[in-house]
Scaffold this active site. Structure first.
Site, mmCIF file in Angstrom:
data_model
loop_
_atom_site.group_PDB
_atom_site.id
_atom_site.type_symbol
_atom_site.label_atom_id
_atom_site.label_comp_id
_atom_site.label_asym_id
_atom_site.label_seq_id
_atom_site.Cartn_x
_atom_site.Cartn_y
_atom_site.Cartn_z
ATOM 1 N N ARG A 1 -4.229 3.304 4.771
ATOM 2 C CA ARG A 1 -3.626 4.208 3.591
ATOM 3 C C ARG A 1 -3.924 3.643 2.119
ATOM 4 O O ARG A 1 -4.275 2.583 2.061
ATOM 5 C CB ARG A 1 -2.092 4.000 3.870
ATOM 6 C CG ARG A 1 -1.401 2.699 3.660
ATOM 7 C CD ARG A 1 -0.167 2.533 4.270
ATOM 8 N NE ARG A 1 0.696 3.717 3.815
ATOM 9 C CZ ARG A 1 1.280 4.572 4.559
ATOM 10 N NH1 ARG A 1 1.416 4.331 5.827
ATOM 11 N NH2 ARG A 1 2.090 5.487 4.106
ATOM 12 N N ALA B 1 -11.874 2.218 4.572
ATOM 13 C CA ALA B 1 -10.744 1.420 3.556
ATOM 14 C C ALA B 1 -9.815 2.538 2.745
ATOM 15 O O ALA B 1 -10.212 3.568 2.763
ATOM 16 C CB ALA B 1 -11.516 0.430 2.928
ATOM 17 N N HIS B 2 -8.895 1.833 2.044
ATOM 18 C CA HIS B 2 -8.132 2.374 1.301
ATOM 19 C C HIS B 2 -8.775 3.160 0.095
ATOM 20 O O HIS B 2 -9.795 2.838 -0.590
ATOM 21 C CB HIS B 2 -6.888 1.584 0.711
ATOM 22 C CG HIS B 2 -7.198 0.373 -0.072
ATOM 23 N ND1 HIS B 2 -6.324 -0.262 -0.463
ATOM 24 C CD2 HIS B 2 -8.227 -0.198 -0.319
ATOM 25 C CE1 HIS B 2 -6.938 -1.515 -0.791
ATOM 26 N NE2 HIS B 2 -8.112 -1.399 -1.019
ATOM 27 N N ASN B 3 -8.304 4.412 -0.151
ATOM 28 C CA ASN B 3 -8.571 5.279 -1.241
ATOM 29 C C ASN B 3 -10.000 5.900 -1.265
ATOM 30 O O ASN B 3 -10.522 6.522 -2.091
ATOM 31 C CB ASN B 3 -8.400 4.364 -2.616
ATOM 32 C CG ASN B 3 -6.870 4.092 -2.771
ATOM 33 O OD1 ASN B 3 -6.679 2.921 -2.625
ATOM 34 N ND2 ASN B 3 -6.099 5.165 -3.121
ATOM 35 N N GLN C 1 0.890 -1.221 0.171
ATOM 36 C CA GLN C 1 0.057 -0.020 0.084
ATOM 37 C C GLN C 1 0.738 1.251 -0.127
ATOM 38 O O GLN C 1 1.461 1.549 1.011
ATOM 39 C CB GLN C 1 -0.991 -0.116 1.285
ATOM 40 C CG GLN C 1 -1.802 -1.196 1.269
ATOM 41 C CD GLN C 1 -3.061 -1.414 0.192
ATOM 42 O OE1 GLN C 1 -3.671 -0.447 0.154
ATOM 43 N NE2 GLN C 1 -2.717 -2.202 -1.033
#
Lengths: 345, 345, 345
Positions: free
Chosen positions: C223, C244-246, C203
């Protein structure tokens, strides 16, 4: 975030690592990865599936990972391979600054018991606490502020990010990654009631994590009551997941964020539980089951496949009208049957 | 996990502790507990309910805890008592290695303010931080890496596992167990909106935990806005639970994993909330209520009993067909009524 | 909890700070806030909305914050202003003992890398770890046991409560509050499958928190995979939340406890997600959306408004009868249509 580039590789080097077919200039130096849209000449992009092909013709990437059949529309150097997404995963490891950071040895502010068995090149961060009888395999990294309880074992190549708690006697496999805030081996939730109050059942089992397990931030895996809680090899667990005592999870299963699994349930191999899924206790879920997000599973599942429950959101006005009818469903069923009977009568 | 046996007891000693009727050889030495199937001659097993009777005739346990009416099929020494599961809970305490570990005093790497009031035989682990004005009762154990904020009080016999956070001013009762990663007394979620942005409301209340409370790994109990958040005596809280500000929970209530309770809700005594249950804010739940797993409670409950919501998982194909109909329920109701009217007309 | 009073103010001073119209004796000294029912003569109370007016005539508060139109029934000194709840929020800051505690500088038991850029009046608590390349703005407070990873930046005026983890490279804005146990910047959940097993996707993105963000106890923000996870200004996040990511969240949005947002979903500005809400991945939620507690959102939302899913709890007996009918809904629909057709035929 723009990291300083930790490593550089030529495209030829990357192609060799991936076993990919390089078509174009192999001398270009690469410093990272990016999406097709964002990538510059020192970055590699990828086409994970056909939906990204629309971005391919305009990319400025130094090279693109793709399947050979998509080669014709690629304007830049390409790395052809059958599974570009897998190639991306493999390359991503090369550019992770955490992995590239040199090992720090045992920090003077770590508190490590005298009898800890230390492998080669172990790192223990500041303010970590490692109790008596712990075994740490080769190249284990224990982050700052971690706690490793008495008698726990951490297999070679595992990394505990800062502020992880591994309780006494827990066994962690090799190449395991534990993220910050997770707790492995806290007590399971067990009490006997005497008619007026609760009596704690000491949780005498432990937790066993297989090899290549990953556990996300703030997740918890509780220790068993008598037997152990057992997580198979290559099981991937996201953040905020709760796994109760004596659960067993088969190899290669993946649990998304906020999943909760109640006590003694067994989940098979190669399963995927969506975010927020809840499994009741004492169930058996067979291999190859997928459960979609926020579903509640109250019965064992014996056939592989996709399972769901619940209903998706709608406007509150529409929902109010319909949700109130849920309480009338049994009444509807009876009235419908009566009408049908009269209709046929 | 196989722990080294910390203690050994004869069956006669165990029978005396439980007030059980020993039938057989009381001199046998016992080193632990196990299930009927797994137990060996130095372990005690138990028959918690009739469903385990099938394993009884083959057990190799050193002795079995059971009700007198099941004595006839027991092939080994038995300890007869009216509630074998309670007996198991009581014996389990004897074999918990955590409880058997000698107290370590105050570790030199702990940071303890000068004016902390320390009871007798207190243990404070390495890298724990205990701020000014804290009071720790007799035999309190503060695990490694814990934080105890200014003015907090921890009652006698309580144990905080490693990496617990107890914020300033929180009051913890006696014999309380707090598991790793839990946070007691973080700010409640309170903001005033000025029409364009949020303004924080300082959370000036605290959290009060009664005696014999247990809080699981990674759970959070937020401090009150003006008044306190209050958890009664003998309340048992599993892992990953969230209790918002100004909630009040009555004595002997148990909350399973992933429960969330919104602000100012009051839960009665002797309630049981299943895993993942959500209670909306400002509700009153009376004594003796059970709510099944993942149910959503949006109205107060005034009658004891069992409550549920939601639907269980089915195959995705079946679910897709049916879930889409949920939006049509109000329409169904109207059409059904119209048909009935014409039928009767 | 009764805190020792940290500060005292006269009513005249408080009126001036709020720009409120003081009617009564401005010399009265005030030591805190309380509800209308609980407040004594040295405390200020408030009327947040009409439902509290019934308590106004009996209050013993030193003064009451209220709208001018409610002045007639107020028996004590009053502070008139258009938004009393906002006034309460503003006054609450004055009486927070945490904010009133003098700064402690850098504790000798903190582990701070040599090259950390420190603003003015920074406090770093005992056993905190601050890695290389970190930048801490003016008046930043890093609580005991916190971890700040290499290259992270914390903006001026931000406060990290004890035992917070901020991973490498994370960027935190100004006046941000992070509560104990939260983890900012743990790895997102990304893996590629090779047909038999998982391969980790490093990540490589980070997390960016805007100004005036608050994150509750035990929450996690992962991240990004390649790009960053981005939380806007004035976003308020309660306890036990998973992002969660993004994911991207717009300014002024508020997320209640136990919310889970899956990867790459974008939430607009001025949204409010109730407790336990789940958003599937890759959705777009427009500005001004409210989602009620425990709803599941599986499709993008393009119109502002209130959205809901699920059904509320009922007695288990009633629920059993009705929930079983959910699997028959599609069948009901067909049978109803058939009856209508025959009826009209």
């Amino acid at each position: 975030m723009t990291h300083p580039a930790i490593h550089e590789f030529t495209l030829a080097e990357l192609a060799e690592r991936l076993g990919a077919n390089l078509v174009g200039d192999g001398s270009q130096r690469i410093r990272g990865l990016a999406t097709l849209r964002e990538a510059g000449p020192d970055q590699v992009a990828f086409v994970a599936n056909r939906s990204y092909l629309k971005d391919l013709s305009d990319t400025r990437a130094g090279a693109v990972l793709l399947q050979p059949e998509h080669a014709t529309v690629c304007p830049v150097t390409r790395l052809e391979l059958p599974n570009p997404y897998l190639g991306y995963a493999q390359l991503s490891q090369l550019f992770d600054p955490i992995l590239a950071t040199p090992r720090g040895g045992i920090h003077p502010a770590a508190v490590v018991a005298d009898d800890v068995a230390l492998g080669e090149r172990v790192e223990i961060g500041p303010n970590a606490v490692v109790e008596a009888g712990v075994e740490l395999g080769d190249e284990v990294v224990i982050g700052a502020g971690c706690f490793i309880g008495a008698g726990a074992r951490i297999g070679a190549g595992s990394r505990l990010h800062p502020n992880v708690t591994v309780c006494h006697g827990v066994a962690v496999g090799e190449r395991v990654i534990l993220h910050s805030g997770c707790v492995i081996g806290g007590d399971g939730f067990g009490f006997a009631h005497d008619g007026s109050r609760w009596h704690k059942i000491a949780q005498l089992g432990s937790v066993i994590l297989g090899d290549d397990v990953e556990v996300g931030s703030c997740s918890s895996i509780d220790r068993g009551a008598l037997d152990d809680t057992v997580i198979g090899n290559d099981v991937k667990i996201d953040s905020q997941v709760q796994i109760a005592h004596n659960v067993r999870i088969g190899d290669h299963t993946a649990l998304a964020g906020c999943v909760g699994i109640a006590g003694s349930t067994r989940v098979g191999r190669n399963c995927m539980l969506g975010g927020g899924v809840g499994l009741a206790g004492h169930l058996t879920i067979c291999d190859g089951v997928q459960v979609t997000g926020m579903s509640l599973v109250t019965n064992s599942i014996h056939e592989p496949g996709v399972y769901s429950s619940g209903t998706g959101a709608m406007s509150n006005a529409q929902w109010r009208k319909n949700a109130v009818r849920f309480k009338q469903l049994d009444d509807f069923a009876r009235r419908l049957a009566r009408l049908e009977k009269r209709d046929q009568g």
